[in-house]
Design an enzyme around this catalytic site. Structure first.
Site, PDB file in Angstrom:
ATOM      1  N   THR A 192       0.836  -1.198   0.000  1.00 41.00           N
ATOM      2  CA  THR A 192       0.000   0.000   0.000  1.00 41.00           C
ATOM      3  C   THR A 192       0.871   1.249   0.000  1.00 41.00           C
ATOM      4  O   THR A 192       1.912   1.277   0.650  1.00 41.00           O
ATOM      5  CB  THR A 192      -0.905  -0.001   1.245  1.00 41.00           C
ATOM      6  OG1 THR A 192      -1.777  -1.139   1.184  1.00 41.00           O
ATOM      7  CG2 THR A 192      -1.742   1.263   1.338  1.00 41.00           C
TER       8      THR A 192
ATOM      9  N   GLU B 132      -0.530  -5.344   5.986  1.00 40.28           N
ATOM     10  CA  GLU B 132       0.749  -5.565   5.295  1.00 40.28           C
ATOM     11  C   GLU B 132       1.523  -6.700   5.958  1.00 40.28           C
ATOM     12  O   GLU B 132       2.056  -7.585   5.280  1.00 40.28           O
ATOM     13  CB  GLU B 132       1.573  -4.272   5.292  1.00 40.28           C
ATOM     14  CG  GLU B 132       1.022  -3.220   4.335  1.00 40.28           C
ATOM     15  CD  GLU B 132       1.677  -1.853   4.452  1.00 40.28           C
ATOM     16  OE1 GLU B 132       1.412  -1.008   3.592  1.00 40.28           O
ATOM     17  OE2 GLU B 132       2.446  -1.629   5.411  1.00 40.28           O
TER      18      GLU B 132
ATOM     19  N   ASP C 212       6.277  -4.154  -1.754  1.00 43.93           N
ATOM     20  CA  ASP C 212       5.722  -3.013  -1.032  1.00 43.93           C
ATOM     21  C   ASP C 212       6.802  -1.964  -0.820  1.00 43.93           C
ATOM     22  O   ASP C 212       8.000  -2.255  -0.903  1.00 43.93           O
ATOM     23  CB  ASP C 212       5.173  -3.488   0.324  1.00 43.93           C
ATOM     24  CG  ASP C 212       4.201  -2.496   0.957  1.00 43.93           C
ATOM     25  OD1 ASP C 212       3.930  -1.438   0.353  1.00 43.93           O
ATOM     26  OD2 ASP C 212       3.707  -2.784   2.066  1.00 43.93           O
TER      27      ASP C 212
ATOM     28  N   LYS D 290       7.324   0.930   8.348  1.00 43.33           N
ATOM     29  CA  LYS D 290       6.245   1.027   7.387  1.00 43.33           C
ATOM     30  C   LYS D 290       4.979   1.466   8.122  1.00 43.33           C
ATOM     31  O   LYS D 290       4.959   1.497   9.329  1.00 43.33           O
ATOM     32  CB  LYS D 290       6.006  -0.332   6.704  1.00 43.33           C
ATOM     33  CG  LYS D 290       7.165  -0.754   5.793  1.00 43.33           C
ATOM     34  CD  LYS D 290       7.014  -2.131   5.197  1.00 43.33           C
ATOM     35  CE  LYS D 290       5.664  -2.418   4.626  1.00 43.33           C
ATOM     36  NZ  LYS D 290       5.181  -1.371   3.672  1.00 43.33           N
TER      37      LYS D 290
END
Length: 220
Positions: free
Chosen positions: A28, A103, A81, A94
């Site tokens: 994302t 994630e 990612d 992250k």
């Protein structure tokens, strides 16, 4: 090169790590979005993708890429990612986009983790970027106090933001994270924490880093 050009550069490079006839995991954020746009060009080569957020699922679907529920997939060949920070051992922060829990769940099913980011994300020590923690709403104040007591820093509630799981995010400012594996584990042990944005217990296997001189491939 602009930051967007660097992101596109690593997104193109990441296509090499897509294994044909498999399911892949997709992250994302802005860099992941560039990857999705590149993935669309070869969408017929994969069985489908598992998305780490509702936003990613929508973008994949808009491109006609089959989106699978994680519960229906046993294994992902690769998870691709971005990151907000990466240290020399490829430990990451992250969750700037708020999708950290999903994630981590998608990553857990993947055989390989390829991180894509521009070189502004490379750091010697993690912590300049605020560390996100997903928290059950009723535990917000308790978790904030516990974090300060154990690690210092300044917890700030991400105003007006709710995760896809219906929780809130505390962003912890002013940290210097010298042992990310230990900190990730201890934070997750605080009651009310869903997970935190340290990806250290399971770090990146490969970091495709966009620079003005091309893509640098860094391996853990």
């Amino acid at each position: 090169m602009t930051q967007d050009e660097l992101k596109q550069q690593v997104a193109i490079a990441a296509i090499e790590y897509v294994v044909p006839d498999t399911f892949i995991g997709v992250g994302t954020g802005s860099t992941a979005n560039f990857f999705i746009d590149e993935l669309a060009k070869i969408k017929g080569k994969i069985k489908g993708a598992v998305a780490s957020s509702e936003a990613t699922a929508e973008r994949l679907k808009d491109h006609g890429i089959p989106v699978m529920e994680l519960n229906s997939v046993d294994e992902l060949s690769v998870y691709i990612d971005g990151a907000d920070e990466a240290d020399p051992k490829l430990n990451l922060i992250k969750g700037g986009g708020g999708a950290l829990t999903r994630e981590k769940i998608v990553l857990a099913v993947a055989k390989q983790f390829v991180c894509i980011a521009d070189d502004s994300k490379k750091v010697a020590v993690l912590g300049k970027f605020p560390l996100p923690i997903e928290v059950i709403p009723m535990a917000r104040s308790y978790v904030a106090r516990e974090v300060v007591k154990r690690f210092g820093g300044e917890p700030v509630l991400r105003e007006g933001f709710t995760t896809d799981n219906g929780n809130v995010i505390l962003d912890i400012h002013g940290l210097e994270i010298t042992d990310p594996v230990a900190m990730e584990t201890e934070l997750n042990g605080i009651v009310g924490v869903v997970t935190n944005g340290l990806f250290a217990a399971r770090n990146a296997d490969i970091f495709l880093c966009g620079t003005a001189n091309g893509v640098e491939t860094i391996k853990a």
